[in-house]
Design a protein around this motif. Structure first.
Motif, PDB file in Angstrom:
ATOM      1  N   PRO A   1       6.494  -2.989   1.534  1.00  0.00           N
ATOM      2  CA  PRO A   1       5.131  -3.345   1.105  1.00  0.00           C
ATOM      3  C   PRO A   1       4.258  -3.858   2.249  1.00  0.00           C
ATOM      4  O   PRO A   1       3.061  -3.562   2.300  1.00  0.00           O
ATOM      5  CB  PRO A   1       5.366  -4.425   0.051  1.00  0.00           C
ATOM      6  CG  PRO A   1       6.725  -4.153  -0.478  1.00  0.00           C
ATOM      7  CD  PRO A   1       7.501  -3.601   0.679  1.00  0.00           C
ATOM      8  N   SER A   2       4.851  -4.602   3.184  1.00  0.00           N
ATOM      9  CA  SER A   2       4.050  -5.108   4.308  1.00  0.00           C
ATOM     10  C   SER A   2       3.595  -3.956   5.198  1.00  0.00           C
ATOM     11  O   SER A   2       2.449  -3.937   5.672  1.00  0.00           O
ATOM     12  CB  SER A   2       4.867  -6.113   5.123  1.00  0.00           C
ATOM     13  OG  SER A   2       6.029  -5.500   5.650  1.00  0.00           O
TER      14      SER A   2
ATOM     15  N   ARG B   1       3.125  -0.904   4.177  1.00  0.00           N
ATOM     16  CA  ARG B   1       2.139  -0.162   3.402  1.00  0.00           C
ATOM     17  C   ARG B   1       0.758  -0.796   3.526  1.00  0.00           C
ATOM     18  O   ARG B   1      -0.254  -0.111   3.708  1.00  0.00           O
ATOM     19  CB  ARG B   1       2.558  -0.114   1.933  1.00  0.00           C
ATOM     20  CG  ARG B   1       1.785   0.933   1.158  1.00  0.00           C
ATOM     21  CD  ARG B   1       2.174   0.982  -0.295  1.00  0.00           C
ATOM     22  NE  ARG B   1       1.112   0.337  -1.055  1.00  0.00           N
ATOM     23  CZ  ARG B   1       1.251  -0.678  -1.891  1.00  0.00           C
ATOM     24  NH1 ARG B   1       2.432  -1.194  -2.124  1.00  0.00           N
ATOM     25  NH2 ARG B   1       0.216  -1.190  -2.513  1.00  0.00           N
ATOM     26  N   LYS B   2       0.717  -2.143   3.467  1.00  0.00           N
ATOM     27  CA  LYS B   2      -0.564  -2.847   3.598  1.00  0.00           C
ATOM     28  C   LYS B   2      -1.183  -2.589   4.969  1.00  0.00           C
ATOM     29  O   LYS B   2      -2.395  -2.338   5.080  1.00  0.00           O
ATOM     30  CB  LYS B   2      -0.373  -4.348   3.394  1.00  0.00           C
ATOM     31  CG  LYS B   2      -0.120  -4.738   1.962  1.00  0.00           C
ATOM     32  CD  LYS B   2       0.111  -6.230   1.858  1.00  0.00           C
ATOM     33  CE  LYS B   2       0.582  -6.626   0.476  1.00  0.00           C
ATOM     34  NZ  LYS B   2       0.947  -8.048   0.392  1.00  0.00           N
TER      35      LYS B   2
ATOM     36  N   GLU C   1      -2.468   1.023   5.049  1.00  0.00           N
ATOM     37  CA  GLU C   1      -3.666   1.209   4.238  1.00  0.00           C
ATOM     38  C   GLU C   1      -4.884   0.552   4.880  1.00  0.00           C
ATOM     39  O   GLU C   1      -5.997   1.084   4.824  1.00  0.00           O
ATOM     40  CB  GLU C   1      -3.443   0.667   2.828  1.00  0.00           C
ATOM     41  CG  GLU C   1      -2.525   1.558   2.006  1.00  0.00           C
ATOM     42  CD  GLU C   1      -2.239   1.009   0.620  1.00  0.00           C
ATOM     43  OE1 GLU C   1      -2.620  -0.150   0.340  1.00  0.00           O
ATOM     44  OE2 GLU C   1      -1.636   1.736  -0.176  1.00  0.00           O
ATOM     45  N   ARG C   2      -4.686  -0.617   5.502  1.00  0.00           N
ATOM     46  CA  ARG C   2      -5.807  -1.264   6.211  1.00  0.00           C
ATOM     47  C   ARG C   2      -6.264  -0.410   7.388  1.00  0.00           C
ATOM     48  O   ARG C   2      -7.473  -0.251   7.614  1.00  0.00           O
ATOM     49  CB  ARG C   2      -5.389  -2.640   6.719  1.00  0.00           C
ATOM     50  CG  ARG C   2      -5.417  -3.695   5.655  1.00  0.00           C
ATOM     51  CD  ARG C   2      -5.250  -5.078   6.247  1.00  0.00           C
ATOM     52  NE  ARG C   2      -5.058  -6.039   5.179  1.00  0.00           N
ATOM     53  CZ  ARG C   2      -4.103  -6.945   5.144  1.00  0.00           C
ATOM     54  NH1 ARG C   2      -3.249  -7.035   6.128  1.00  0.00           N
ATOM     55  NH2 ARG C   2      -4.009  -7.778   4.127  1.00  0.00           N
TER      56      ARG C   2
END
Length: 98
Positions: free
Chosen positions: A39-40, A42-43, A46-47
Protein backbone atom coordinates in the motif's frame (compact mmCIF):
# COMPACT_ATOMS: atom_id res chain seq x y z
CA UNK A 1 -13.34 -5.46 -26.49
CA UNK A 2 -14.28 -6.40 -30.03
CA UNK A 3 -12.27 -6.50 -33.25
CA UNK A 4 -13.62 -7.34 -36.68
CA UNK A 5 -11.65 -9.77 -38.85
CA UNK A 6 -11.88 -8.74 -42.49
CA UNK A 7 -11.08 -11.10 -45.36
CA UNK A 8 -9.71 -13.72 -42.93
CA UNK A 9 -6.82 -11.35 -42.17
CA UNK A 10 -6.10 -12.46 -38.61
CA UNK A 11 -2.70 -10.74 -38.47
CA UNK A 12 -4.24 -7.32 -39.06
CA UNK A 13 -6.99 -8.04 -36.52
CA UNK A 14 -4.36 -9.00 -33.91
CA UNK A 15 -2.47 -5.75 -34.55
CA UNK A 16 -5.68 -3.76 -34.09
CA UNK A 17 -6.50 -5.68 -30.90
CA UNK A 18 -3.01 -5.09 -29.45
CA UNK A 19 -3.26 -1.37 -30.24
CA UNK A 20 -6.66 -1.13 -28.54
CA UNK A 21 -5.39 -3.01 -25.49
CA UNK A 22 -2.32 -0.75 -25.33
CA UNK A 23 -4.53 2.37 -25.41
CA UNK A 24 -6.80 0.99 -22.69
CA UNK A 25 -3.83 0.21 -20.45
CA UNK A 26 -4.50 -3.53 -20.24
CA UNK A 27 -0.83 -4.49 -20.58
CA UNK A 28 0.23 -1.99 -17.91
CA UNK A 29 -2.47 -3.35 -15.59
CA UNK A 30 -1.37 -6.94 -16.17
CA UNK A 31 2.25 -6.05 -15.46
CA UNK A 32 1.29 -4.26 -12.24
CA UNK A 33 -0.84 -7.17 -11.02
CA UNK A 34 1.91 -9.69 -11.67
CA UNK A 35 3.38 -9.04 -8.22
CA UNK A 36 1.98 -7.70 -4.96
CA UNK A 37 2.31 -3.96 -4.48
CA UNK A 38 2.53 -2.71 -0.92
CA UNK A 39 0.00 0.00 0.00
CA UNK A 40 2.83 2.46 0.72
CA UNK A 41 4.36 1.80 -2.72
CA UNK A 42 0.93 2.21 -4.31
CA UNK A 43 0.48 5.62 -2.66
CA UNK A 44 3.91 6.76 -3.86
CA UNK A 45 3.19 5.57 -7.42
CA UNK A 46 -0.26 7.18 -7.51
CA UNK A 47 1.13 10.49 -6.22
CA UNK A 48 3.88 10.42 -8.86
CA UNK A 49 1.29 9.70 -11.57
CA UNK A 50 -0.87 12.58 -10.33
CA UNK A 51 2.12 14.96 -10.40
CA UNK A 52 2.99 13.79 -13.93
CA UNK A 53 -0.59 14.35 -15.10
CA UNK A 54 -0.73 17.81 -13.49
CA UNK A 55 2.58 18.86 -15.08
CA UNK A 56 1.44 17.60 -18.48
CA UNK A 57 -1.85 19.49 -18.16
CA UNK A 58 -0.04 22.68 -17.08
CA UNK A 59 2.43 22.35 -19.97
CA UNK A 60 -0.39 21.92 -22.49
CA UNK A 61 -2.24 24.91 -21.01
CA UNK A 62 0.91 27.06 -21.22
CA UNK A 63 1.41 26.08 -24.87
CA UNK A 64 -2.22 26.94 -25.64
CA UNK A 65 -1.87 30.34 -23.97
CA UNK A 66 1.40 31.01 -25.81
CA UNK A 67 3.54 31.24 -22.66
CA UNK A 68 5.95 28.58 -23.91
CA UNK A 69 6.79 27.30 -27.38
CA UNK A 70 5.22 24.08 -28.55
CA UNK A 71 7.61 21.11 -28.70
CA UNK A 72 8.92 20.23 -32.13
CA UNK A 73 7.32 17.11 -33.62
CA UNK A 74 9.60 14.08 -33.74
CA UNK A 75 10.52 12.98 -37.27
CA UNK A 76 8.99 9.66 -38.23
CA UNK A 77 10.99 7.65 -40.74
CA UNK A 78 9.47 4.22 -40.40
CA UNK A 79 8.07 1.96 -43.08
CA UNK A 80 5.10 3.58 -44.75
CA UNK A 81 5.95 7.05 -43.43
CA UNK A 82 5.74 9.84 -45.96
CA UNK A 83 9.03 11.64 -46.49
CA UNK A 84 9.42 15.29 -47.39
CA UNK A 85 8.85 15.88 -51.09
CA UNK A 86 12.11 16.67 -52.80
CA UNK A 87 14.25 15.15 -50.05
CA UNK A 88 17.13 12.99 -51.30
CA UNK A 89 16.67 9.24 -50.82
CA UNK A 90 18.38 7.62 -47.87
CA UNK A 91 21.96 6.56 -48.59
CA UNK A 92 22.54 2.81 -48.46
CA UNK A 93 24.48 1.72 -45.41
CA UNK A 94 27.97 0.27 -45.76
CA UNK A 95 28.29 -3.48 -45.24
CA UNK A 96 29.42 -4.49 -41.80
CA UNK A 97 32.71 -6.33 -41.41
CA UNK A 98 32.35 -9.89 -40.12
Amino acid sequence: MQVLVRDNNVDQALRVLKKKMQREGVFREMKMRKAYEKPSERKVRERAEAVRRARKLARKQAVREGLIAAPKPKPRFGPGAARRPGAPPAAPSAPRPA
